[in-house]
Design a protein around this motif. Sequence first.
Motif, PDB file in Angstrom:
ATOM      1  N   ILE A  87      38.788  32.079  46.297  1.00  0.00           N
ATOM      2  CA  ILE A  87      39.499  31.412  45.193  1.00  0.00           C
ATOM      3  C   ILE A  87      39.119  32.096  43.874  1.00  0.00           C
ATOM      4  O   ILE A  87      39.949  32.247  42.983  1.00  0.00           O
ATOM      5  CB  ILE A  87      39.197  29.896  45.155  1.00  0.00           C
ATOM      6  CG1 ILE A  87      40.235  29.171  44.283  1.00  0.00           C
ATOM      7  CG2 ILE A  87      37.831  29.586  44.569  1.00  0.00           C
ATOM      8  CD1 ILE A  87      41.482  28.822  44.974  1.00  0.00           C
ATOM      9  N   THR A  88      37.863  32.560  43.778  1.00  0.00           N
ATOM     10  CA  THR A  88      37.493  33.231  42.529  1.00  0.00           C
ATOM     11  C   THR A  88      38.165  34.595  42.430  1.00  0.00           C
ATOM     12  O   THR A  88      38.494  35.058  41.345  1.00  0.00           O
ATOM     13  CB  THR A  88      35.961  33.387  42.417  1.00  0.00           C
ATOM     14  OG1 THR A  88      35.503  34.212  43.482  1.00  0.00           O
ATOM     15  CG2 THR A  88      35.260  32.054  42.460  1.00  0.00           C
ATOM     16  N   ILE A  89      38.382  35.232  43.592  1.00  0.00           N
ATOM     17  CA  ILE A  89      39.102  36.512  43.559  1.00  0.00           C
ATOM     18  C   ILE A  89      40.552  36.276  43.144  1.00  0.00           C
ATOM     19  O   ILE A  89      41.105  37.008  42.316  1.00  0.00           O
ATOM     20  CB  ILE A  89      39.002  37.222  44.928  1.00  0.00           C
ATOM     21  CG1 ILE A  89      37.569  37.712  45.134  1.00  0.00           C
ATOM     22  CG2 ILE A  89      39.971  38.384  44.996  1.00  0.00           C
ATOM     23  CD1 ILE A  89      37.288  38.246  46.511  1.00  0.00           C
ATOM     24  N   ALA A  90      41.151  35.224  43.697  1.00  0.00           N
ATOM     25  CA  ALA A  90      42.520  34.883  43.293  1.00  0.00           C
ATOM     26  C   ALA A  90      42.570  34.603  41.795  1.00  0.00           C
ATOM     27  O   ALA A  90      43.492  35.024  41.101  1.00  0.00           O
ATOM     28  CB  ALA A  90      43.012  33.672  44.080  1.00  0.00           C
ATOM     29  N   LEU A  91      41.534  33.921  41.308  1.00  0.00           N
ATOM     30  CA  LEU A  91      41.464  33.623  39.877  1.00  0.00           C
ATOM     31  C   LEU A  91      41.475  34.906  39.056  1.00  0.00           C
ATOM     32  O   LEU A  91      42.187  35.006  38.052  1.00  0.00           O
ATOM     33  CB  LEU A  91      40.191  32.816  39.585  1.00  0.00           C
ATOM     34  CG  LEU A  91      39.817  32.635  38.119  1.00  0.00           C
ATOM     35  CD1 LEU A  91      40.846  31.776  37.414  1.00  0.00           C
ATOM     36  CD2 LEU A  91      38.439  32.008  37.989  1.00  0.00           C
ATOM     37  N   SER A  92      40.714  35.907  39.504  1.00  0.00           N
ATOM     38  CA  SER A  92      40.672  37.125  38.702  1.00  0.00           C
ATOM     39  C   SER A  92      42.010  37.866  38.767  1.00  0.00           C
ATOM     40  O   SER A  92      42.436  38.467  37.786  1.00  0.00           O
ATOM     41  CB  SER A  92      39.490  38.012  39.099  1.00  0.00           C
ATOM     42  OG  SER A  92      39.777  38.731  40.255  1.00  0.00           O
ATOM     43  N   ILE A  93      42.695  37.803  39.904  1.00  0.00           N
ATOM     44  CA  ILE A  93      44.032  38.419  39.987  1.00  0.00           C
ATOM     45  C   ILE A  93      44.986  37.727  39.005  1.00  0.00           C
ATOM     46  O   ILE A  93      45.737  38.365  38.268  1.00  0.00           O
ATOM     47  CB  ILE A  93      44.583  38.330  41.428  1.00  0.00           C
ATOM     48  CG1 ILE A  93      43.710  39.129  42.400  1.00  0.00           C
ATOM     49  CG2 ILE A  93      46.022  38.844  41.481  1.00  0.00           C
ATOM     50  CD1 ILE A  93      44.109  38.971  43.856  1.00  0.00           C
ATOM     51  N   ILE A  94      44.919  36.393  38.988  1.00  0.00           N
ATOM     52  CA  ILE A  94      45.819  35.629  38.114  1.00  0.00           C
ATOM     53  C   ILE A  94      45.516  35.932  36.646  1.00  0.00           C
ATOM     54  O   ILE A  94      46.427  36.209  35.854  1.00  0.00           O
ATOM     55  CB  ILE A  94      45.674  34.116  38.402  1.00  0.00           C
ATOM     56  CG1 ILE A  94      46.181  33.799  39.814  1.00  0.00           C
ATOM     57  CG2 ILE A  94      46.446  33.291  37.370  1.00  0.00           C
ATOM     58  CD1 ILE A  94      45.888  32.387  40.287  1.00  0.00           C
ATOM     59  N   LEU A  95      44.225  35.908  36.283  1.00  0.00           N
ATOM     60  CA  LEU A  95      43.862  36.172  34.885  1.00  0.00           C
ATOM     61  C   LEU A  95      44.325  37.557  34.453  1.00  0.00           C
ATOM     62  O   LEU A  95      44.870  37.732  33.365  1.00  0.00           O
ATOM     63  CB  LEU A  95      42.344  36.064  34.701  1.00  0.00           C
ATOM     64  CG  LEU A  95      41.743  34.663  34.633  1.00  0.00           C
ATOM     65  CD1 LEU A  95      40.229  34.752  34.574  1.00  0.00           C
ATOM     66  CD2 LEU A  95      42.270  33.918  33.412  1.00  0.00           C
ATOM     67  N   ARG A  96      44.126  38.532  35.334  1.00  0.00           N
ATOM     68  CA  ARG A  96      44.513  39.898  34.998  1.00  0.00           C
ATOM     69  C   ARG A  96      46.009  39.975  34.731  1.00  0.00           C
ATOM     70  O   ARG A  96      46.453  40.552  33.737  1.00  0.00           O
ATOM     71  CB  ARG A  96      44.122  40.823  36.153  1.00  0.00           C
ATOM     72  CG  ARG A  96      44.253  42.279  35.833  1.00  0.00           C
ATOM     73  CD  ARG A  96      44.065  43.110  37.107  1.00  0.00           C
ATOM     74  NE  ARG A  96      44.074  44.506  36.766  1.00  0.00           N
ATOM     75  CZ  ARG A  96      42.983  45.248  36.626  1.00  0.00           C
ATOM     76  NH1 ARG A  96      41.821  44.727  36.828  1.00  0.00           N
ATOM     77  NH2 ARG A  96      43.089  46.504  36.287  1.00  0.00           N
ATOM     78  N   ALA A  97      46.795  39.370  35.634  1.00  0.00           N
ATOM     79  CA  ALA A  97      48.256  39.414  35.465  1.00  0.00           C
ATOM     80  C   ALA A  97      48.658  38.732  34.164  1.00  0.00           C
ATOM     81  O   ALA A  97      49.488  39.252  33.411  1.00  0.00           O
ATOM     82  CB  ALA A  97      48.934  38.752  36.659  1.00  0.00           C
ATOM     83  N   LEU A  98      48.046  37.590  33.871  1.00  0.00           N
ATOM     84  CA  LEU A  98      48.402  36.865  32.647  1.00  0.00           C
ATOM     85  C   LEU A  98      48.059  37.692  31.406  1.00  0.00           C
ATOM     86  O   LEU A  98      48.859  37.774  30.466  1.00  0.00           O
ATOM     87  CB  LEU A  98      47.671  35.516  32.599  1.00  0.00           C
ATOM     88  CG  LEU A  98      48.204  34.452  33.563  1.00  0.00           C
ATOM     89  CD1 LEU A  98      47.350  33.196  33.479  1.00  0.00           C
ATOM     90  CD2 LEU A  98      49.660  34.121  33.254  1.00  0.00           C
TER      91      LEU A  98
END
Lengths: 410, 354, 288
Positions: free
Chosen positions: C96-107
């Motif tokens: 979930i933290t990896i998904a979080l970093s993917i989301i933050l990067r895209a945003l």
Amino acid sequence: MPTIRHASRWKALLLSGAVLCLAFNASARAANFESPQDGVYADHIDWGMTADMSGPSSGAQNPWGQGFQDAVKVVNEKGGVGGRKINVLVEDTRYDATAERVAYEKFVSQTPALGTSGMGNSSAQTAMVPLIKRSKLPVVGTYTTAKAAVEPPTPYFYGGFCGFKEMAQTGVGFFTDHLALKQPTVALVHLDVASGKEYAGYMEAAVTARGGTFKAIPIKVVAADATPQVLDILAMKPDFVAIHGVTTTSILVMKAMLQYGINAPAFAISYLGTPTVYDGLGPDAGKNYYFVSCFSPASSDLKVSVALSAAADKFGHSALKDDVNYVAGYVIGNMVADAIGKAGAEPTREKLSAMLNTGYVANTGGLSSELKYTPTDHFGLTALKPLSFDYATKSFKSYGEYADFGKYLQ
Amino acid sequence: MTTLRSSVLRLLCWAIGIGFVLYVPFVLNTRTVFGYRVGNMVLLNLGLAQVDLMLISIIGAVSLNFLTGCAGLISVGHAAFFAVGAMAAAAAGQQLGLPFAATLIAATIAGAIAGVIAGLPSLRVRGLYFVLSTLALHFIVVFCFAEYQYAFHDVAGVTMGDATIMGFELDNNVKWYFFLLPFVVLVCVMLQSTLGLREGRAVLAMRDNELAAAASGIDVRMLRLKVFAFSSAIASLAGALQAYYFTSVSAEIYTLDTAIQFIAMIIVGGMGSIRGGIAGAVVWLLLPSVLVGTTVELKVLPGGVAQFLVGHQPQMVNLTFGVLVAVLLITAPGGLAGLARSFAARGSRQGSGV
Amino acid sequence: MLMQFLASGFMLGSVYGLVALGFAAIYKATRVFNFAQGMLMATGAYLAVTGSVVLGLPLVGTIAFVVVAAGTLGVVIQWLLIRPLAGRPLLAMVMITIALSIILRALIVIIFGGGAQTLRLGLPEGSFVLGSVRISAIHATAAGVSWLCMALFMVFFRFSKAGLLMRATADSHEAAVLSGVNVNRINATAWALGTILAAIGGVFLGQLQVASVELENIGLLALPAVVIGGLQSIPGAIIGGLLVGLIEQLSSGYISPKARDIFVYVPLLIILLVRPWGLFGERELGRV
């Protein structure tokens, strides 16, 4: 999920039906030439473009892609090429060899394109040479040019950016003469990746050819600090410094050099001559920072950049027109349109690559050095000139004309 | 009566499925269905190159799912094992001059050996600490790959020889498809049948309750090493295949991101089953293309929205994937395979009720 | 030369230590191994860009903005992503933290574009000489502020009620729940603090170069730092950060910058094998 897919499938069917009808009408009226397997239709031509738009080098390659697309938009507004609009099919390849390959194969047969540009990943290019030779889809105007792709030349690959060898020779030659040195002592800070090793080789050759002393100092792509590198430079006391890297590399090295009171000038590879770097450096660290480029930022030559500036302003990219990467994309976009025109009224991949292979000179309107292909040289651009940024006038300044520096190239 | 009908139905399904799998490459290659040319979006904006790469990823994903989903060992070392496979194949092919088929075997053996070495920390640590040991392993292997590349090959990449098997050169996507397909089937069947064996049941028992497994006479430590070696041997084979497919590979392509993507695949697809690994790889490799194709089709949306979507296509795809993983983690821990299973269960319950 | 390396390693290590401390705070309270710590750090740099360039705030205003925004972000993350996963296996928490970093990067890329952003906060520039060592003012400021933040955190963690509850929850989750501690609030506080510490580290690293999403990879060095120091140990995280900073400078200076990975990750591997609880941690479960 299945319903969405269905809907889009139906839409696609309807759309393709509509396109078919249109195409039929057009062909009935004018009997226009079409070659769908080459991406050439009665009213438009499909052309591929790949760039890293969300990966590690997107900071530089995104402006390139914008420049390319803006140039094509201008061409289309003026009526396109031979009555056909150019439709750019954009693929984001994230600096990923897999994505680069998938995109190329897509342009070959899936959504056929007449040719493709960009491909800013030299490892991917090296790996794809056999595929390109087999598929015969011309790659015209690349963002970087791998040695394996142009030596020996194939009819299906044409570069579109200044080469590392020429960058090294021009930079070393200019600074040796400019500083009136006999045997230059040169330090190079370079990334510890493939292209950095390649550039270090060219730099060493250029320096030793003048009887100078050379040292290559590697740095990581993701670095937080350049103290060890700059201490190396400090110990060597070079006459001038060369930089190969990414935006961060330039900023870290130049700031640390300022901190340690190293006053030697530094020149960077073309990709690093951007407003972002100068902005990040500030006037104190930026006054010693030069770069060599085969493309001219808009403000370095206001006479030749009128059309470029107009296009950048019109499409909302005013901030990019001083970015050599944007200029490079713009020049290549225009060259592609021009080359398609020269491939005849009935362009195909075969005709386009044959035309380019027999010899082609692009009209770049002075925005770059001479851009030409000969049967033995598919590199494209060779001459470069040194440039720097004048913080007082907020404009780029060049140290001569491209022709002045041809003497440094071997 | 019903059993006969259902077995005929099942046979028919299998026949259609196999026919589909055998016919798909030709459709994607020629962009025609039974001689009729079809539009790009009809084929979901997919190409055969993507499908070939997907097959390679399936091998990687199912092997990771065996390790993580079935044996409970979380690893971010899968990109490293791909690198080991590529390195071993290149060394065997270029330095020793072995033929293509032999280099694949060499890569598999090298992967198994590397797996045993990489699995050693599992004798002492587990859980998070083991994840971290595979993280360290990743950086160490990539460092070695770079050194090997610069020492023996061109700076632009490690060049692989021609992929020629008994005079038959794999030089286009259709040939590669039919070359890769048996590998995928073989690996899946092998893993599936392993799970049915005594050893396989021991693996599951070890995941579910290690103490109980140890108490019932299973040598948990040896078993863990075996599983690790097995999984990394398969991953190395996939890495060698990928390298040959690319013709040249560089150290820069083996990123931590690649390893994380494999974990994402098994989470999306579903942990602990072969089907989950396959589903995850299919979604992860093919969905971006479909999404990108759809955003282009969405040009009919009101100006601003469509322009925004097309302008931020790559970020939108990344965002979708990040959100997809998060949503699946929170709402459907079984992944797509789990969803499908519960869907089917509900369907059959309703069916029996009628 | 050696003194110079030690000095710059110390200053860089202080910033790593700060990021690692945020990481350890989150881990200790919520048992989440936060792979997004690097991205949270990059987010901090972009928050500073938002404050100083977009909103045009002065230095103090920008700092306040970064702290408040990062704290809010931490709470939102905990509420939206971490809380629903309470009690789930390790892999789900890591992923979930990896998904979080993917989301933050895209945003971030959607909002700011892919290119680097210049971050200039008006902090002191220039350099001074101390003995035989030359120190840049910005590095010194970064180190000083990092130590100040670390000290503040230690004080908070040792002496405040929230800090006490946090330690209690970390020691025994069940006991804390039974004695009526609002564990969710404690976890949210931990995430807020962890995010703020990462963001401050990001502001300085962004100031030393540029704000870009690639800062994530520097932030990821907090991972080995925190494990070398000891996952369970707050001082261990700081010392781990310092060690990684020193290793980086010395290996780049005397061997080659490429060797950094080897000199950081080989000790990590050895520590995992010999002393998995880290140099300063306490022996705990998680070993065979």
